[in-house]
Design a protein around this motif. Structure first.
Motif, PDB file in Angstrom:
ATOM      1  N   PRO A 121       0.834  -1.200   0.000  1.00  0.00           N
ATOM      2  CA  PRO A 121       0.000   0.000   0.000  1.00  0.00           C
ATOM      3  C   PRO A 121       0.872   1.255   0.000  1.00  0.00           C
ATOM      4  CG  PRO A 121       0.004  -1.003   2.178  1.00  0.00           C
ATOM      5  CD  PRO A 121       0.755  -1.928   1.266  1.00  0.00           C
ATOM      6  N   ALA A 122       0.462   2.232  -0.834  1.00  0.00           N
ATOM      7  CA  ALA A 122       1.273   3.442  -0.970  1.00  0.00           C
ATOM      8  C   ALA A 122       0.382   4.640  -1.267  1.00  0.00           C
ATOM      9  CB  ALA A 122       2.293   3.259  -2.083  1.00  0.00           C
ATOM     10  N   VAL A 123       0.959   5.821  -1.058  1.00  0.00           N
ATOM     11  CA  VAL A 123       0.284   7.064  -1.408  1.00  0.00           C
ATOM     12  C   VAL A 123       1.311   7.995  -2.035  1.00  0.00           C
ATOM     13  CG1 VAL A 123       0.628   8.143   0.871  1.00  0.00           C
ATOM     14  CG2 VAL A 123      -1.241   8.917  -0.596  1.00  0.00           C
ATOM     15  N   SER A 124       0.865   8.747  -3.029  1.00  0.00           N
ATOM     16  CA  SER A 124       1.691   9.789  -3.626  1.00  0.00           C
ATOM     17  C   SER A 124       1.149  11.129  -3.148  1.00  0.00           C
ATOM     18  CB  SER A 124       1.649   9.711  -5.153  1.00  0.00           C
ATOM     19  OG  SER A 124       2.203   8.493  -5.588  1.00  0.00           O
ATOM     20  N   LEU A 125       2.064  11.969  -2.656  1.00  0.00           N
ATOM     21  CA  LEU A 125       1.688  13.266  -2.090  1.00  0.00           C
ATOM     22  C   LEU A 125       2.602  14.358  -2.631  1.00  0.00           C
ATOM     23  CD1 LEU A 125       1.309  12.058   1.596  1.00  0.00           C
ATOM     24  CD2 LEU A 125      -0.560  12.632   0.035  1.00  0.00           C
ATOM     25  N   LYS A 126       2.085  15.577  -2.673  1.00  0.00           N
ATOM     26  CA  LYS A 126       2.854  16.711  -3.168  1.00  0.00           C
ATOM     27  C   LYS A 126       3.495  17.451  -1.996  1.00  0.00           C
ATOM     28  CE  LYS A 126       2.566  20.578  -6.334  1.00  0.00           C
ATOM     29  NZ  LYS A 126       1.693  21.355  -7.207  1.00  0.00           N
ATOM     30  N   THR A 127       4.772  17.805  -2.176  1.00  0.00           N
ATOM     31  CA  THR A 127       5.501  18.603  -1.192  1.00  0.00           C
ATOM     32  C   THR A 127       6.363  19.602  -1.949  1.00  0.00           C
ATOM     33  OG1 THR A 127       7.453  17.168  -1.152  1.00  0.00           O
ATOM     34  CG2 THR A 127       5.691  16.637   0.404  1.00  0.00           C
ATOM     35  N   SER A 128       7.054  20.425  -1.217  1.00  0.00           N
ATOM     36  CA  SER A 128       8.056  21.282  -1.851  1.00  0.00           C
ATOM     37  C   SER A 128       9.193  20.389  -2.330  1.00  0.00           C
ATOM     38  CB  SER A 128       8.579  22.311  -0.847  1.00  0.00           C
ATOM     39  OG  SER A 128       9.357  21.659   0.152  1.00  0.00           O
ATOM     40  N   PRO A 129       9.929  20.805  -3.357  1.00  0.00           N
ATOM     41  CA  PRO A 129      11.064  19.992  -3.813  1.00  0.00           C
ATOM     42  C   PRO A 129      12.088  19.740  -2.698  1.00  0.00           C
ATOM     43  CG  PRO A 129      10.524  21.646  -5.455  1.00  0.00           C
ATOM     44  CD  PRO A 129       9.693  21.943  -4.232  1.00  0.00           C
ATOM     45  N   GLU A 130      12.278  20.719  -1.826  1.00  0.00           N
ATOM     46  CA  GLU A 130      13.244  20.573  -0.733  1.00  0.00           C
ATOM     47  C   GLU A 130      12.809  19.496   0.250  1.00  0.00           C
ATOM     48  OE1 GLU A 130      13.371  24.397  -2.701  1.00  0.00           O
ATOM     49  OE2 GLU A 130      11.738  23.561  -1.508  1.00  0.00           O
ATOM     50  N   LEU A 131      11.539  19.517   0.627  1.00  0.00           N
ATOM     51  CA  LEU A 131      11.038  18.505   1.560  1.00  0.00           C
ATOM     52  C   LEU A 131      11.045  17.126   0.899  1.00  0.00           C
ATOM     53  CD1 LEU A 131       9.887  17.647   4.258  1.00  0.00           C
ATOM     54  CD2 LEU A 131       7.619  18.351   3.450  1.00  0.00           C
ATOM     55  N   HIS A 145      14.363   8.514   4.451  1.00  0.00           N
ATOM     56  CA  HIS A 145      13.511   7.319   4.547  1.00  0.00           C
ATOM     57  C   HIS A 145      13.594   6.497   3.270  1.00  0.00           C
ATOM     58  CE1 HIS A 145      11.546   8.801   8.195  1.00  0.00           C
ATOM     59  NE2 HIS A 145      11.499   9.974   7.608  1.00  0.00           N
ATOM     60  N   GLU A 146      13.961   5.249   3.408  1.00  0.00           N
ATOM     61  CA  GLU A 146      14.041   4.373   2.233  1.00  0.00           C
ATOM     62  C   GLU A 146      12.669   4.053   1.658  1.00  0.00           C
ATOM     63  OE1 GLU A 146      14.190  -0.018   4.347  1.00  0.00           O
ATOM     64  OE2 GLU A 146      16.076   1.003   3.908  1.00  0.00           O
ATOM     65  N   ASP A 147      11.613   4.276   2.429  1.00  0.00           N
ATOM     66  CA  ASP A 147      10.250   4.004   1.972  1.00  0.00           C
ATOM     67  C   ASP A 147       9.603   5.202   1.290  1.00  0.00           C
ATOM     68  OD1 ASP A 147      10.227   1.342   2.814  1.00  0.00           O
ATOM     69  OD2 ASP A 147       9.641   1.900   4.844  1.00  0.00           O
ATOM     70  N   VAL A 148      10.387   6.227   0.961  1.00  0.00           N
ATOM     71  CA  VAL A 148       9.904   7.408   0.244  1.00  0.00           C
ATOM     72  C   VAL A 148      10.739   7.539  -1.034  1.00  0.00           C
ATOM     73  CG1 VAL A 148       9.547   9.896   0.323  1.00  0.00           C
ATOM     74  CG2 VAL A 148       9.281   8.546   2.417  1.00  0.00           C
ATOM     75  N   PHE A 149      10.060   7.683  -2.175  1.00  0.00           N
ATOM     76  CA  PHE A 149      10.776   7.734  -3.451  1.00  0.00           C
ATOM     77  C   PHE A 149       9.972   8.572  -4.449  1.00  0.00           C
ATOM     78  CE2 PHE A 149       8.342   3.913  -2.791  1.00  0.00           C
ATOM     79  CZ  PHE A 149       7.554   3.808  -3.917  1.00  0.00           C
ATOM     80  N   PRO A 150      10.603   9.022  -5.535  1.00  0.00           N
ATOM     81  CA  PRO A 150       9.892   9.840  -6.523  1.00  0.00           C
ATOM     82  C   PRO A 150       8.698   9.087  -7.119  1.00  0.00           C
ATOM     83  CG  PRO A 150      12.257   9.876  -6.938  1.00  0.00           C
ATOM     84  CD  PRO A 150      12.015   8.833  -5.887  1.00  0.00           C
ATOM     85  N   SER A 151       7.623   9.795  -7.347  1.00  0.00           N
ATOM     86  CA  SER A 151       6.416   9.182  -7.916  1.00  0.00           C
ATOM     87  C   SER A 151       6.621   8.856  -9.386  1.00  0.00           C
ATOM     88  CB  SER A 151       5.223  10.127  -7.757  1.00  0.00           C
ATOM     89  OG  SER A 151       4.924  10.288  -6.398  1.00  0.00           O
ATOM     90  N   LEU A 163       4.037  11.160 -11.795  1.00  0.00           N
ATOM     91  CA  LEU A 163       3.834  12.578 -11.483  1.00  0.00           C
ATOM     92  C   LEU A 163       5.172  13.311 -11.490  1.00  0.00           C
ATOM     93  CD1 LEU A 163       1.382  11.865  -8.550  1.00  0.00           C
ATOM     94  CD2 LEU A 163       0.747  12.711 -10.805  1.00  0.00           C
ATOM     95  N   ASN A 164       5.125  14.627 -11.397  1.00  0.00           N
ATOM     96  CA  ASN A 164       6.344  15.444 -11.377  1.00  0.00           C
ATOM     97  C   ASN A 164       7.226  15.012 -10.208  1.00  0.00           C
ATOM     98  OD1 ASN A 164       8.170  17.555 -10.647  1.00  0.00           O
ATOM     99  ND2 ASN A 164       6.982  18.985 -11.883  1.00  0.00           N
ATOM    100  N   LYS A 165       8.379  14.461 -10.529  1.00  0.00           N
ATOM    101  CA  LYS A 165       9.244  13.868  -9.506  1.00  0.00           C
ATOM    102  C   LYS A 165       9.874  14.886  -8.567  1.00  0.00           C
ATOM    103  CE  LYS A 165      10.088   9.851 -12.379  1.00  0.00           C
ATOM    104  NZ  LYS A 165       8.714   9.885 -12.783  1.00  0.00           N
ATOM    105  N   ALA A 166       9.934  16.139  -8.962  1.00  0.00           N
ATOM    106  CA  ALA A 166      10.479  17.172  -8.072  1.00  0.00           C
ATOM    107  C   ALA A 166       9.521  17.457  -6.918  1.00  0.00           C
ATOM    108  CB  ALA A 166      10.765  18.450  -8.852  1.00  0.00           C
ATOM    109  N   HIS A 167       8.230  17.382  -7.180  1.00  0.00           N
ATOM    110  CA  HIS A 167       7.222  17.754  -6.180  1.00  0.00           C
ATOM    111  C   HIS A 167       6.495  16.569  -5.561  1.00  0.00           C
ATOM    112  CE1 HIS A 167       7.279  22.108  -6.917  1.00  0.00           C
ATOM    113  NE2 HIS A 167       7.574  21.762  -8.149  1.00  0.00           N
ATOM    114  N   TRP A 168       6.370  15.482  -6.293  1.00  0.00           N
ATOM    115  CA  TRP A 168       5.547  14.361  -5.840  1.00  0.00           C
ATOM    116  C   TRP A 168       6.415  13.200  -5.385  1.00  0.00           C
ATOM    117  CZ3 TRP A 168       0.272  14.274  -5.353  1.00  0.00           C
ATOM    118  CH2 TRP A 168      -0.411  15.373  -5.878  1.00  0.00           C
ATOM    119  N   SER A 169       6.117  12.720  -4.190  1.00  0.00           N
ATOM    120  CA  SER A 169       6.808  11.546  -3.649  1.00  0.00           C
ATOM    121  C   SER A 169       5.781  10.470  -3.328  1.00  0.00           C
ATOM    122  CB  SER A 169       7.554  11.896  -2.357  1.00  0.00           C
ATOM    123  OG  SER A 169       8.633  12.750  -2.630  1.00  0.00           O
TER     124      SER A 169
END
Length: 117
Positions: free
Chosen positions: A46-56, A64-70, A73-79
């Motif tokens: 189970p996973a979710v893609s969320l938008k953040t600032s590129p820095e965050l 976190h190894e469990d967080v990666f580019p979507s 979606l735009n990989k700079a903003h979406w993880s």
């Protein structure tokens, strides 16, 4: 956290609407047509893609190894983050809230005012 629990939390947000993106086999959660969460399975987890600032986004991916580019979606903003991984549930809720707030800022002023009534 399960996909169902995450969907329940997202749908309690004012103005949240749910739709299915059949090509990606994902449930999209939008605020007046602005995507703020995409719930799906990645590699059977189970996973979710969320938008953040590129820095965050970069900080989360480094920490976190469990967080990666979507993937879709735009990989700079979406993880994308695994819901059954090392990220604490409280942090997942915080990131959902932050993604929702970013979607809110993209709405016209009149729409934002309607949602706050």
């Amino acid at each position: 956290m399960t996909n169902s629990e995450l969907l329940d939390y997202c749908m309690k947000k004012t103005g949240a609407e749910q739709s299915v993106h059949s090509d990606w086999k994902a449930t999209q959660i939008k605020l007046m047509d602005v995507l703020f969460a995409m719930v799906h399975d990645v590699n059977g987890r189970p996973a979710v893609s969320l938008k953040t600032s590129p820095e965050l986004a970069e900080l989360l991916r480094q920490k976190h190894e469990d967080v990666f580019p979507s993937a879709h979606l735009n990989k700079a903003h979406w993880s994308t983050l695994y819901l059954d991984g090392s990220l604490p549930t409280s942090q997942i809720y915080y990131l959902i809230d932050a993604s929702y707030q970013q979607a809110m800022t993209l709405l016209p002023e009149q729409a934002r005012q309607q949602l706050s009534l």
